[in-house]
Design a protein around this motif. Structure first.
Motif, PDB file in Angstrom:
ATOM      1  N   ASN A  50       0.816  -1.196   0.000  1.00  0.00           N
ATOM      2  CA  ASN A  50       0.000   0.000   0.000  1.00  0.00           C
ATOM      3  C   ASN A  50       0.853   1.249   0.000  1.00  0.00           C
ATOM      4  O   ASN A  50       0.351   2.355  -0.112  1.00  0.00           O
ATOM      5  CB  ASN A  50      -0.924   0.027   1.211  1.00  0.00           C
ATOM      6  CG  ASN A  50      -2.047  -0.972   1.025  1.00  0.00           C
ATOM      7  OD1 ASN A  50      -2.644  -1.015  -0.042  1.00  0.00           O
ATOM      8  ND2 ASN A  50      -2.306  -1.781   2.034  1.00  0.00           N
TER       9      ASN A  50
ATOM     10  N   GLN B 226      -3.017   1.559  -5.536  1.00  0.00           N
ATOM     11  CA  GLN B 226      -4.409   1.343  -5.127  1.00  0.00           C
ATOM     12  C   GLN B 226      -4.725  -0.147  -5.133  1.00  0.00           C
ATOM     13  O   GLN B 226      -4.151  -0.908  -5.911  1.00  0.00           O
ATOM     14  CB  GLN B 226      -5.362   2.073  -6.078  1.00  0.00           C
ATOM     15  CG  GLN B 226      -5.386   3.579  -5.829  1.00  0.00           C
ATOM     16  CD  GLN B 226      -6.654   4.209  -6.361  1.00  0.00           C
ATOM     17  OE1 GLN B 226      -6.783   4.430  -7.545  1.00  0.00           O
ATOM     18  NE2 GLN B 226      -7.610   4.465  -5.474  1.00  0.00           N
ATOM     19  N   THR B 227      -5.660  -0.529  -4.283  1.00  0.00           N
ATOM     20  CA  THR B 227      -6.109  -1.912  -4.292  1.00  0.00           C
ATOM     21  C   THR B 227      -7.251  -2.070  -5.304  1.00  0.00           C
ATOM     22  O   THR B 227      -7.809  -1.084  -5.785  1.00  0.00           O
ATOM     23  CB  THR B 227      -6.638  -2.333  -2.917  1.00  0.00           C
ATOM     24  OG1 THR B 227      -7.803  -1.554  -2.629  1.00  0.00           O
ATOM     25  CG2 THR B 227      -5.596  -2.115  -1.821  1.00  0.00           C
TER      26      THR B 227
ATOM     27  N   TRP C  50     -14.232   1.029  -6.159  1.00  0.00           N
ATOM     28  CA  TRP C  50     -15.032   2.127  -5.581  1.00  0.00           C
ATOM     29  C   TRP C  50     -14.825   3.422  -6.376  1.00  0.00           C
ATOM     30  O   TRP C  50     -15.775   4.173  -6.610  1.00  0.00           O
ATOM     31  CB  TRP C  50     -14.665   2.352  -4.116  1.00  0.00           C
ATOM     32  CG  TRP C  50     -15.460   1.477  -3.179  1.00  0.00           C
ATOM     33  CD1 TRP C  50     -15.024   0.378  -2.519  1.00  0.00           C
ATOM     34  CD2 TRP C  50     -16.844   1.652  -2.828  1.00  0.00           C
ATOM     35  NE1 TRP C  50     -16.038  -0.161  -1.762  1.00  0.00           N
ATOM     36  CE2 TRP C  50     -17.175   0.608  -1.931  1.00  0.00           C
ATOM     37  CE3 TRP C  50     -17.829   2.570  -3.169  1.00  0.00           C
ATOM     38  CZ2 TRP C  50     -18.437   0.451  -1.374  1.00  0.00           C
ATOM     39  CZ3 TRP C  50     -19.099   2.420  -2.618  1.00  0.00           C
ATOM     40  CH2 TRP C  50     -19.399   1.372  -1.737  1.00  0.00           C
TER      41      TRP C  50
ATOM     42  N   GLU D  51     -10.191  -3.141  -4.601  1.00  0.00           N
ATOM     43  CA  GLU D  51     -11.397  -2.546  -3.987  1.00  0.00           C
ATOM     44  C   GLU D  51     -11.423  -1.038  -4.143  1.00  0.00           C
ATOM     45  O   GLU D  51     -12.444  -0.460  -4.480  1.00  0.00           O
ATOM     46  CB  GLU D  51     -11.459  -2.825  -2.468  1.00  0.00           C
ATOM     47  CG  GLU D  51     -11.950  -4.173  -2.082  1.00  0.00           C
ATOM     48  CD  GLU D  51     -10.827  -4.945  -1.431  1.00  0.00           C
ATOM     49  OE1 GLU D  51      -9.648  -4.692  -1.814  1.00  0.00           O
ATOM     50  OE2 GLU D  51     -11.126  -5.792  -0.575  1.00  0.00           O
ATOM     51  N   GLU D  52     -10.293  -0.417  -3.845  1.00  0.00           N
ATOM     52  CA  GLU D  52     -10.246   1.051  -3.942  1.00  0.00           C
ATOM     53  C   GLU D  52     -10.546   1.509  -5.366  1.00  0.00           C
ATOM     54  O   GLU D  52     -11.296   2.453  -5.592  1.00  0.00           O
ATOM     55  CB  GLU D  52      -8.859   1.564  -3.513  1.00  0.00           C
ATOM     56  CG  GLU D  52      -8.636   1.519  -2.013  1.00  0.00           C
ATOM     57  CD  GLU D  52      -7.159   1.657  -1.632  1.00  0.00           C
ATOM     58  OE1 GLU D  52      -6.871   1.676  -0.418  1.00  0.00           O
ATOM     59  OE2 GLU D  52      -6.300   1.720  -2.541  1.00  0.00           O
TER      60      GLU D  52
END
Ligand SMILES: [Ca+2]
Ligand SMILES: [Ca+2]
Ligand SMILES: [Ca+2]
Ligand SMILES: [Ca+2]
Ligand SMILES: [Ca+2]
Lengths: 531, 531
Positions: free
Chosen positions: B7, B488-489, B495, B491-492
């Motif tokens: 991260n 970024q992941t 979103w 999920e991020e």
């Protein structure tokens, strides 16, 4: 070629008018709307024994039961019962013999008509280094895939605004967008058709040999492939890196940082080609450099009576002057193919005609489609007895010359004279394929009317009836309906069209579609699946 | 959904990065270019026993000979020999089991994941009288045949210049040109596809229900047919003469004397529809009114690692919020269909999936095309072992929701939730068919890059790698490559995409293609022959 009974324009509205296309025809078509009454006497002495509606056939001689019914100089059927002179030859009186199988047809059996060459006719064209001649001087931006279409549309606008004013001898800049190149079964056998069409389009004489290809980069059809000759697996000489950079560009090239760079890159390439095109001047060329495509669309009952025979007459004039004519539209000629194969110049050309018919039969069968809807109820109401008569009306555009060669869809023309360029009847696909085959001017006949136009070659639109010719006064270039009203003969109209072709080819006259800026997109023929 | 090890943006360049898509995966993909050396220690403790190139798979556990190799939560193959933890899982180590025949596949066997509904997410849209909601307010000029395209192009320019300024609430005027309508085998069984596509396109929510059709007059596909519901043989209520005159116009209409009259007629009709569209206002709508089409094109080795999983995450969010998602591209999912049928909500939906696969198999077979070129040598070099792994990378766009319905090409959406809309993978045909199915916003992932855009619906372009995202800074709307760099992941990014979708749907943010005015033509899917 024809049999016109009236030359007097003043009386034409009142007098009975019929049209016999060839001297040996034993039927003629009634022109007067809504028809001619029983008792009407025609110029040749025939007296109508019953009412004959407009567009329908009247017998000019008695025809015995089983006797030949002849129109366009061809047998369109046999009399079901004996027919009296002056009788209306309705659909049910005409027996359509089952046409022979393709493999049984006579090939190259009809001697070419003996006609004097036409000398001294020329036009002002743009001669290319490969010897071909353009009727326009256009920069074409070839594209290898539809992905780039939004960008090429944008850039063409910019080129027209910012560059074209500096190159006054260049007529236009056109993006040759299409929907092929990726998402297609590029290894399917039929993929050869769209690929060679794109390769040959880029080489059309109207584009002056200045090939530039805009590609994306990851597409199945690589930009360099459009620079190759059809059938070549190896890259050509043009493919050394410097040449390649002059002729092809990919948007995914790492040198382009963002959209602005892409636009700059394309415009820089375009400027070089515009400079070369701008050096070209029109020069006097013999008609032998003309390659005229003949097409019809939105036909009516008069298509085969007025416009198409006049186009056929002009076609013969072009061939006599040493030029080239393409007629096309497989589904329009298919039902009279047994009347075309004898016109093949050699048995090999006849075989090629059969090969294209068989290919299309197979293509339609695979899609579970056939020709059963031909002629339509509307056709029959208009006076067409059967599919052969309908097809002959379309073939009339080809005149009477021998067929010297057959082009598979998108192949480039090889021989001067009358060519059969095998294409679908679809107006836009036919136009695109004829363009790929080297057509530098198109003639389009229409009865119902279409605003059809191409940006890459002038299209002369000929109306089959004066109602359309008058109503669409700014969309129709020549009104062949004046043949039906008796104002002009088929020969006169044929000559008028021939002269108009030379005017348009020379850039001295602009066709309606070009005046208004009405242009349809080119459409590729892709008989293979998309993926 | 994923497994991200980094991260910390600052360190990301140096540290080893691998991506595991689902927690049960026993392989992960190496991200660092050009690869990771033997001895590299991953965050989960795995130590590489040999060098693993970027895009290739590393075993995260020991895998016995014959053991399952799991990626995307699915079995992509079986180990040819035993594989050590940290070993590179090269193509030759993965045995692809022959996929079961279509009729043997498990249908609707996987229970839907148990997930909380997402409440409270909305966008500002244009609500239509039929209940659907548009993300744009566009006047679409439907056309029944290509013959009119030159005229509609001309008129649209005039409408934009002369009328649109008076109707400030209308976003755009678009001619829905296409190459169907005439010169086609309109009675062939497959003709239903292009015809219902045209009928449904005219009803897309972004066009506000203001249908107007420009026709020629003599075309096979009559303008009135576009006003009918797909499948309706009888004209609808809209077809009484007054209604017809408000919604359809033919250029061959005798009232039009010349081109100017045609232009005036179309502009008068357009003005009425513009006035109605201008009264519409954006209002707050729940996400359940969104219909988002997912597509990919110009994929690369990271498509299935970054962008597509992020799109899948956003897809799940939309479905959880009650909205609709379409995924498509039959040839992209075909080789993992045995992993999709269990996700069907009911056995009937599973059967419908199989029906579409079988239809496409047959369509390709008829054209003598197949899927043999999949994956390409380039794919394998990029790390894809087989067709199943490749298809799973594409399917990742669909997330993990159950498939509630299957749409045949061009059918209108019937159910909220995740739909499989059967289309070719061709970007433009897929976009056009999704648009016909009711898509009001599209998400497009690309690794190689494409300037793709549509004039009738906003297209959010997502890059799979930051090299492209940075180089095409003004053409890419969201850079999912930041998943690979560890910024970024999944999920991020999912979103971020979900929120971007709501911004774009609300008209608060313009996508790159719209800012630049880059729009590709719609392209119909016509599996039937042309004539
Ligand atoms: Ca045609
Ligand atoms: Ca006139
Ligand atoms: Ca266009
Ligand atoms: Ca695609
Ligand atoms: Ca960036």
């Amino acid at each position: 070629m024809h049999n016109r009974h009236m030359n007097d324009i003043e009386e034409s509205v009142m007098k009975p008018i019929t049209i016999r296309i060839q001297p040996i025809d034993n039927v003629a078509i009634v022109v007067n709307a809504p028809g001619l009454d029983a008792g009407t006497r025609l110029d040749d002495g025939t007296v109508l024994t019953e009412r004959v509606p407009a567009g329908h056939k009247v017998a000019l001689t008695p025809i015995a039961q089983g006797g030949k019914i002849i129109r366009y100089g061809e047998v369109i059927g046999y009399a079901v019962e004996s027919i009296a002179q002056g009788q209306c030859v309705t659909e049910h009186l005409v027996q359509l013999p089952t046409p022979p199988e393709l493999h049984e047809l006579p090939l190259a059996t009809r001697p070419a008509p003996d006609r004097e060459p036409l000398e001294g006719y020329t036009f002002e064209g743009y001669r290319n280094t490969d010897g071909s001649v353009g009727t326009r001087n256009v920069l074409g931006l070839s594209t290898s895939v539809q992905c780039v279409a939004g960008v090429t549309d944008y850039v063409v606008k910019r080129i027209k605004q910012e560059l074209l004013p500096h190159f006054p001898n260049v007529d236009d800049v056109v993006a040759l967008n299409h929907t092929y190149g990726c998402g297609v079964a590029i290894n399917a056998p039929a993929a050869i058709v769209p690929i060679r069409t794109l390769q040959n389009m880029a080489r059309n004489p109207n584009l002056g040999g200045e090939v530039m290809v805009i590609g994306l980069g990851c597409e199945k059809l690589q930009p360099s492939r459009l620079l190759q000759e059809p059938g070549d697996e190896q890259p050509l000489k043009v493919m050394d890196p410097a040449d390649l950079a002059e002729h092809a560009l990919s948007l995914q090239d790492e040198q382009f940082h963002g959209f602005g760079d892409m636009v700059d890159g394309i415009m820089a390439m375009a400027e070089k080609h515009l400079a070369k095109l701008n050096r070209r001047q029109r020069e006097t060329c013999p008609v032998s450099e003309l390659v005229v495509g003949m097409q019809c669309g939105g036909s009516d009952a008069f298509s085969g009576v007025t416009a198409n025979p006049a186009v056929g007459y002009a076609s013969d004039l072009i061939v006599r002057a040493g030029g080239s004519v393409m007629f096309s539209e497989v589904t329009e000629v298919r039902d009279a193919i047994h009347l075309l194969t004898p016109r093949a110049a050699t048995p090999e050309v006849g075989q090629a005609l059969l090969r294209e018919m068989a290919w299309y039969d197979d293509y339609l069968n695979q899609g579970k489609a056939d020709r059963s809807a031909n002629p339509s109820p509307g056709n029959k109401k208009g006076g067409l007895s059967n599919v052969v008569e309908k097809a002959l009306g379309s073939i009339a555009k080809s005149g009477t010359s021998p067929i010297v060669d057959v082009l598979s869809p998108g192949e480039r023309i090889r021989k001067r004279g009358l060519n059969f360029a095998a294409t679908p009847a679809s107006d836009f696909i036919c136009g695109t394929l004829q363009f790929a085959s080297g057509m530098n001017l198109q003639v389009f006949t229409t009865g119902r009317g279409t605003p059809y136009g191409l940006s890459v070659a002038p299209v002369i639109k000929v109306s089959t009836n004066s109602t359309l010719g008058n109503r669409w006064h700014d969309l129709i270039d020549l009104d062949a309906g004046r043949i039906a009203t008796g104002e002009q003969t088929i020969e006169e109209m044929g000559w008028a069209l021939f002269n108009l072709i030379l005017e348009v080819a020379s850039g001295r006259r602009q066709v309606c579609a070009d005046k208004l800026g009405l242009h349809n997109d080119l459409v590729l023929f892709n008989p293979a699946p998309v993926t």
